[in-house]
Design a protein around this motif. Structure first.
Motif, PDB file in Angstrom:
ATOM      1  N   UNK A  13      -4.809  -0.841   3.729  1.00 55.68           N
ATOM      2  CA  UNK A  13      -4.884   0.321   4.623  1.00 55.68           C
ATOM      3  C   UNK A  13      -4.599  -0.056   6.070  1.00 55.68           C
ATOM      4  N   UNK A  14      -3.589  -0.889   6.274  1.00 55.57           N
ATOM      5  CA  UNK A  14      -3.147  -1.244   7.616  1.00 55.57           C
ATOM      6  C   UNK A  14      -3.837  -2.450   8.229  1.00 55.57           C
ATOM      7  N   UNK A  15      -4.907  -2.955   7.630  1.00 52.30           N
ATOM      8  CA  UNK A  15      -5.610  -4.124   8.154  1.00 52.30           C
ATOM      9  C   UNK A  15      -5.049  -5.381   7.479  1.00 52.30           C
ATOM     10  N   UNK A  16      -4.548  -6.324   8.296  1.00 58.26           N
ATOM     11  CA  UNK A  16      -3.879  -7.519   7.774  1.00 58.26           C
ATOM     12  C   UNK A  16      -4.835  -8.690   7.634  1.00 58.26           C
ATOM     13  N   UNK A  48     -15.359  -1.493   4.448  1.00 60.55           N
ATOM     14  CA  UNK A  48     -14.748  -1.558   5.777  1.00 60.55           C
ATOM     15  C   UNK A  48     -13.736  -0.441   5.982  1.00 60.55           C
ATOM     16  N   UNK A  49     -13.268   0.164   4.903  1.00 61.99           N
ATOM     17  CA  UNK A  49     -12.200   1.140   4.983  1.00 61.99           C
ATOM     18  C   UNK A  49     -12.773   2.528   4.743  1.00 61.99           C
ATOM     19  N   UNK A  50     -12.584   3.421   5.718  1.00 62.38           N
ATOM     20  CA  UNK A  50     -13.147   4.764   5.622  1.00 62.38           C
ATOM     21  C   UNK A  50     -12.304   5.688   4.736  1.00 62.38           C
ATOM     22  N   UNK A  51     -11.050   5.319   4.509  1.00 59.44           N
ATOM     23  CA  UNK A  51     -10.172   6.153   3.703  1.00 59.44           C
ATOM     24  C   UNK A  51     -10.622   6.134   2.248  1.00 59.44           C
ATOM     25  N   UNK A  52     -10.457   7.270   1.578  1.00 60.39           N
ATOM     26  CA  UNK A  52     -10.803   7.327   0.165  1.00 60.39           C
ATOM     27  C   UNK A  52      -9.732   6.657  -0.683  1.00 60.39           C
ATOM     28  N   UNK A  53      -8.472   6.739  -0.247  1.00 61.74           N
ATOM     29  CA  UNK A  53      -7.366   6.121  -0.982  1.00 61.74           C
ATOM     30  C   UNK A  53      -7.075   4.756  -0.392  1.00 61.74           C
ATOM     31  N   UNK A  54      -7.094   3.741  -1.216  1.00 68.96           N
ATOM     32  CA  UNK A  54      -6.816   2.376  -0.777  1.00 68.96           C
ATOM     33  C   UNK A  54      -5.371   2.040  -1.134  1.00 68.96           C
ATOM     34  N   UNK A  55      -4.640   1.475  -0.184  1.00 74.09           N
ATOM     35  CA  UNK A  55      -3.289   0.968  -0.425  1.00 74.09           C
ATOM     36  C   UNK A  55      -3.291  -0.520  -0.126  1.00 74.09           C
ATOM     37  N   UNK A  56      -2.882  -1.312  -1.111  1.00 75.39           N
ATOM     38  CA  UNK A  56      -2.853  -2.770  -0.988  1.00 75.39           C
ATOM     39  C   UNK A  56      -1.405  -3.217  -0.984  1.00 75.39           C
ATOM     40  N   UNK A  57      -1.010  -3.967   0.055  1.00 78.28           N
ATOM     41  CA  UNK A  57       0.334  -4.518   0.138  1.00 78.28           C
ATOM     42  C   UNK A  57       0.219  -6.030   0.146  1.00 78.28           C
ATOM     43  N   UNK A  58       0.874  -6.687  -0.807  1.00 78.01           N
ATOM     44  CA  UNK A  58       0.911  -8.142  -0.856  1.00 78.01           C
ATOM     45  C   UNK A  58       2.294  -8.567  -0.397  1.00 78.01           C
TER      46      UNK A  58
END
Length: 123
Positions: A13-16, A48-58
């Motif tokens: 969710x945008x946090x690296x 740590x993430x307030x969003x309900x939908x999690x997006x994971x980018x590897x």
């Protein structure tokens, strides 16, 4: 045989989380575990993430990826992927890929691919 990059980056969710060794990644039980340990000793909580939908980018290759929920994008190759809920987008899958609810998209899949509620697309 999979060649793993020495250091990779995971973005949630945008946090690296950068300069981490990736071989096995597990996301579930409200934690992210990389290489069999919390992010090289640091516990990452999904709280740590307030969003309900999690997006994971590897960004890089990963040997084994296990995710309970969230959309997953692998900007590299994956050995095996086990996923429960969400969509998967990956370059090449060198082993098997399973998903219960969600779509699977990949350049190629060398092993078996299955999804219960979703589609599988090779592009």
């Amino acid at each position: 045989m999979m060649i793993l990059e020495k250091k990779s980056k995971i973005i949630i969710n945008g946090k690296s989380y950068e300069n981490i060794n990736i071989s096995n990644v597990s996301i579930g039980n409200n934690n992210i575990i990389i290489g069999g340990d919390f992010k090289n000793g640091e516990k990452i909580s999904l709280n740590e993430f307030s969003e309900k939908q999690i997006t994971i980018i590897v960004e890089g290759n990963v040997e084994n990826l296990k995710v309970e929920a969230g959309n997953v994008i692998v900007k590299g190759n994956a050995g095996t992927i086990n996923h429960s809920t969400g969509n998967i987008d990956c370059n090449d899958v060198l082993g098997n890929i399973t998903n219960i609810t969600g779509n699977i998209k990949a350049n190629s899949i060398k092993g078996n691919a299955s999804t219960v509620n979703g589609s599988i697309k090779i592009y």
